[in-house]
Write a protein that holds these residues in place. Structure first.
Motif, PDB file in Angstrom:
ATOM      1  N   PRO A   1       2.605   4.964  11.169  1.00 27.09           N
ATOM      2  CA  PRO A   1       1.154   4.371  11.698  1.00 27.09           C
ATOM      3  C   PRO A   1       0.366   5.806  12.290  1.00 27.09           C
ATOM      4  O   PRO A   1      -0.658   5.643  12.386  1.00 27.09           O
ATOM      5  CB  PRO A   1       1.854   3.585  13.103  1.00 27.09           C
ATOM      6  N   GLU A   2       1.209   6.808  12.724  1.00 25.19           N
ATOM      7  CA  GLU A   2       0.403   7.921  13.281  1.00 25.19           C
ATOM      8  C   GLU A   2      -0.263   8.536  11.943  1.00 25.19           C
ATOM      9  O   GLU A   2      -1.595   9.001  12.496  1.00 25.19           O
ATOM     10  CB  GLU A   2       1.459   8.984  13.453  1.00 25.19           C
ATOM     11  N   THR A   3       0.140   8.732  10.910  1.00 22.38           N
ATOM     12  CA  THR A   3      -0.383   9.377   9.772  1.00 22.38           C
ATOM     13  C   THR A   3      -1.719   8.441   9.489  1.00 22.38           C
ATOM     14  O   THR A   3      -2.663   8.941   9.264  1.00 22.38           O
ATOM     15  CB  THR A   3       0.445   9.474   8.736  1.00 22.38           C
ATOM     16  N   PHE A   4      -1.359   7.055   9.554  1.00 21.72           N
ATOM     17  CA  PHE A   4      -2.404   6.233   9.280  1.00 21.72           C
ATOM     18  C   PHE A   4      -3.810   6.448   9.993  1.00 21.72           C
ATOM     19  O   PHE A   4      -4.592   6.356   9.518  1.00 21.72           O
ATOM     20  CB  PHE A   4      -1.629   4.516   9.314  1.00 21.72           C
TER      21      PHE A   4
ATOM     22  N   LYS B   1     -10.250  10.300  10.327  1.00 22.35           N
ATOM     23  CA  LYS B   1     -11.119  11.570   9.404  1.00 22.35           C
ATOM     24  C   LYS B   1     -12.045  10.529   8.481  1.00 22.35           C
ATOM     25  O   LYS B   1     -13.221  11.013   8.511  1.00 22.35           O
ATOM     26  CB  LYS B   1      -9.960  11.850   8.490  1.00 22.35           C
ATOM     27  N   GLN B   2     -11.662   9.377   8.280  1.00 20.28           N
ATOM     28  CA  GLN B   2     -12.651   8.601   7.153  1.00 20.28           C
ATOM     29  C   GLN B   2     -13.647   8.083   7.902  1.00 20.28           C
ATOM     30  O   GLN B   2     -14.659   7.699   7.355  1.00 20.28           O
ATOM     31  CB  GLN B   2     -11.786   7.319   6.489  1.00 20.28           C
ATOM     32  N   LEU B   3     -13.498   7.750   9.285  1.00 21.71           N
ATOM     33  CA  LEU B   3     -14.535   7.181   9.991  1.00 21.71           C
ATOM     34  C   LEU B   3     -15.731   7.946  10.154  1.00 21.71           C
ATOM     35  O   LEU B   3     -16.785   7.718  10.457  1.00 21.71           O
ATOM     36  CB  LEU B   3     -13.815   6.504  11.273  1.00 21.71           C
ATOM     37  N   SER B   4     -15.321   9.328  10.589  1.00 23.23           N
ATOM     38  CA  SER B   4     -16.354  10.235  10.648  1.00 23.23           C
ATOM     39  C   SER B   4     -17.114  10.834   9.691  1.00 23.23           C
ATOM     40  O   SER B   4     -17.074  10.376   8.629  1.00 23.23           O
ATOM     41  CB  SER B   4     -15.633  11.470  11.556  1.00 23.23           C
TER      42      SER B   4
ATOM     43  N   THR C   1      -1.710  11.113  -2.773  1.00 22.30           N
ATOM     44  CA  THR C   1      -1.233  11.333  -1.604  1.00 22.30           C
ATOM     45  C   THR C   1      -1.376   9.996  -0.757  1.00 22.30           C
ATOM     46  O   THR C   1      -2.057   8.976  -0.973  1.00 22.30           O
ATOM     47  CB  THR C   1      -1.938  12.519  -0.963  1.00 22.30           C
ATOM     48  N   ALA C   2      -0.916  10.417   0.571  1.00 21.21           N
ATOM     49  CA  ALA C   2      -0.989   9.272   1.523  1.00 21.21           C
ATOM     50  C   ALA C   2      -2.657   8.670   1.761  1.00 21.21           C
ATOM     51  O   ALA C   2      -3.247   7.560   1.927  1.00 21.21           O
ATOM     52  CB  ALA C   2      -0.494   9.408   2.916  1.00 21.21           C
ATOM     53  N   GLU C   3      -3.418   9.800   1.993  1.00 22.23           N
ATOM     54  CA  GLU C   3      -4.869   9.769   2.017  1.00 22.23           C
ATOM     55  C   GLU C   3      -5.506   9.036   0.768  1.00 22.23           C
ATOM     56  O   GLU C   3      -6.269   8.250   1.055  1.00 22.23           O
ATOM     57  CB  GLU C   3      -5.539  11.289   2.227  1.00 22.23           C
ATOM     58  N   GLU C   4      -4.992   9.404  -0.247  1.00 26.34           N
ATOM     59  CA  GLU C   4      -5.708   8.735  -1.550  1.00 26.34           C
ATOM     60  C   GLU C   4      -5.291   7.437  -1.518  1.00 26.34           C
ATOM     61  O   GLU C   4      -6.041   6.296  -1.655  1.00 26.34           O
ATOM     62  CB  GLU C   4      -5.209   9.448  -2.721  1.00 26.34           C
ATOM     63  N   ARG C   5      -4.157   7.133  -1.255  1.00 26.03           N
ATOM     64  CA  ARG C   5      -3.780   5.408  -1.188  1.00 26.03           C
ATOM     65  C   ARG C   5      -4.300   4.578   0.043  1.00 26.03           C
ATOM     66  O   ARG C   5      -4.652   3.718  -0.258  1.00 26.03           O
ATOM     67  CB  ARG C   5      -2.161   5.614  -0.967  1.00 26.03           C
ATOM     68  N   TYR C   6      -4.459   5.503   1.189  1.00 28.67           N
ATOM     69  CA  TYR C   6      -5.294   4.635   2.149  1.00 28.67           C
ATOM     70  C   TYR C   6      -6.653   4.368   1.520  1.00 28.67           C
ATOM     71  O   TYR C   6      -7.128   3.330   1.786  1.00 28.67           O
ATOM     72  CB  TYR C   6      -5.247   5.720   3.424  1.00 28.67           C
ATOM     73  N   GLN C   7      -7.241   5.508   1.033  1.00 26.80           N
ATOM     74  CA  GLN C   7      -8.744   5.245   0.632  1.00 26.80           C
ATOM     75  C   GLN C   7      -8.754   4.197  -0.670  1.00 26.80           C
ATOM     76  O   GLN C   7      -9.733   3.331  -0.421  1.00 26.80           O
ATOM     77  CB  GLN C   7      -9.205   6.642   0.026  1.00 26.80           C
ATOM     78  N   PHE C   8      -8.052   4.228  -1.392  1.00 26.15           N
ATOM     79  CA  PHE C   8      -8.070   3.345  -2.523  1.00 26.15           C
ATOM     80  C   PHE C   8      -7.848   1.917  -1.987  1.00 26.15           C
ATOM     81  O   PHE C   8      -8.734   0.689  -2.514  1.00 26.15           O
ATOM     82  CB  PHE C   8      -6.882   3.508  -3.409  1.00 26.15           C
ATOM     83  N   PHE C   9      -6.716   1.807  -1.259  1.00 32.31           N
ATOM     84  CA  PHE C   9      -6.594   0.543  -0.532  1.00 32.31           C
ATOM     85  C   PHE C   9      -7.809  -0.231   0.252  1.00 32.31           C
ATOM     86  O   PHE C   9      -8.132  -1.362   0.242  1.00 32.31           O
ATOM     87  CB  PHE C   9      -5.139   0.517   0.263  1.00 32.31           C
TER      88      PHE C   9
END
Lengths: 189, 189
Positions: free
Chosen positions: A177-180, A186-189, A145-153
């Motif tokens: 950019p909004e989804t990002f 979420k990841q920061l908190s 998912t977008a979230e997993e790609r973010y996390q991995f990258f």
DNA sequence: AAGCGCTCTTGATAAAAATCAAGAAATTAA
DNA sequence: TTAATTTCTTGATTTTTATCAAGAGCGCTT
């Protein structure tokens, strides 16, 4: 050009005289912020190793830009397809910051093959490595998912996140950019 | 092995004696439906040209399968990364139908380089072509919706749609079978 | 310091795609 | 040919992501 030498030595393990010869064909060049390394439609006639700075590879499509990749210190930048097959490129490659490069022309690049017997072998390995990276990327789009790609990258490229505009990273990960921004929160908190 | 000869000749333009030599290193092999060409974790030690049949490249991940690609008549099948870098493969490659192959072992494949001077050059071009295909695929994920990817793939690979289970095509395009089915319905009407 | 441009964030809403569940349709096997 | 299995479709629903719109933050310039 120590960095470039190091890179070629560690990846390709050529012998010292060949190494020096290859490196001598690279010239120091620079790009100011926002200048183009390559523009859509041109044929790519050079290969550069990034000494410092950031370059963005993107295309413009119906009034919006799609960033394919951001390249930085210690990596090569070129359009492999265009360089090898002499086809017009689809990409724009633009400096995101002032950038220092070691650049070799296509002509000199092609000459190396005649001078160093194992060069095509090394080139093959280099391109195969690029292939593997793309293969991983496709897999990330098929399986994450977008979230997993973010996390991995993020886990693998933390540095990038405070050095280039985040909208470009969003685009290269295949999200807005909004989804990002929401995932990031979420990841920061 | 006319097809294989044709392929090598047209893509690589090697001279006749070299061509015959290369082709002679390939052996005819077969796979029955559902047999594996390669399994996750193995090192890929061969390269095959498909004479007839279909092979599916996929991985199993948390109880579901992700299809990366379907290869068929007139194309090569292997795991390039595993073949070149001798790493364990992530993929399963399984025959979707009874399949006829022309197969060369890694050993023989590597020998060609010693016998034919321009071989690494040709190999390089082959891998670069694969690279270009992947680049296009990534771009399709960055710039297209599921429907657009369907349409694009359909236009270029119509034959495949009535020869292999559609769920696999859905997966390689990065969508569920249900989404695929709904898009398909729209396109048919 | 004020104004400008650019980037990022946030909220509300819409669209796209996934999931779950059930049933057709098609293939394969008995 | 019938039964069994697999594949595909359809509907209802939820989740994910995009879109639209507005505003906040920040660095640059003047």
């Amino acid at each position: 050009m120590t960095e470039l030498e190091e890179y070629i030595k560690s990846y390709f393990g050529v012998k010292q005289t060949d190494l020096e010869h290859i490196v001598s064909l690279f010239k120091e060049t620079t790009l100011k912020k926002d200048e183009y390394f390559l523009k859509t439609g041109q044929s790519c006639n050079k290969l550069s190793f990034i000494k410092s700075g950031f370059l963005r590879i993107y295309v413009t499509q119906e009034d919006k830009e799609i960033t394919q990749w951001i390249s930085t210190t210690g990596y090569f930048v070129t359009d492999l397809s265009s360089l090898i097959f002499e086809t017009p490129t689809r990409w724009n490659i633009q400096a995101l910051t002032d950038t220092e490069l070691y650049t070799i022309s296509k002509e000199d690049y092609q000459k190396i093959g005649n001078l160093i017997s194992q060069w095509h072998q090394l080139e093959k390995l280099f391109i195969a490595r690029c292939f593997t990276i793309l293969e991983d990327r496709i897999f990330s789009h098929l399986s994450m998912t977008a979230e997993e790609r973010y996390q991995f990258f993020f886990n693998h490229n933390k540095e990038l996140f405070n050095q280039v505009p985040l909208q470009y990273i969003a685009s290269m990960l295949g999200m807005t950019p909004e989804t990002f921004s929401r995932i990031r929160k979420k990841q920061l908190s």
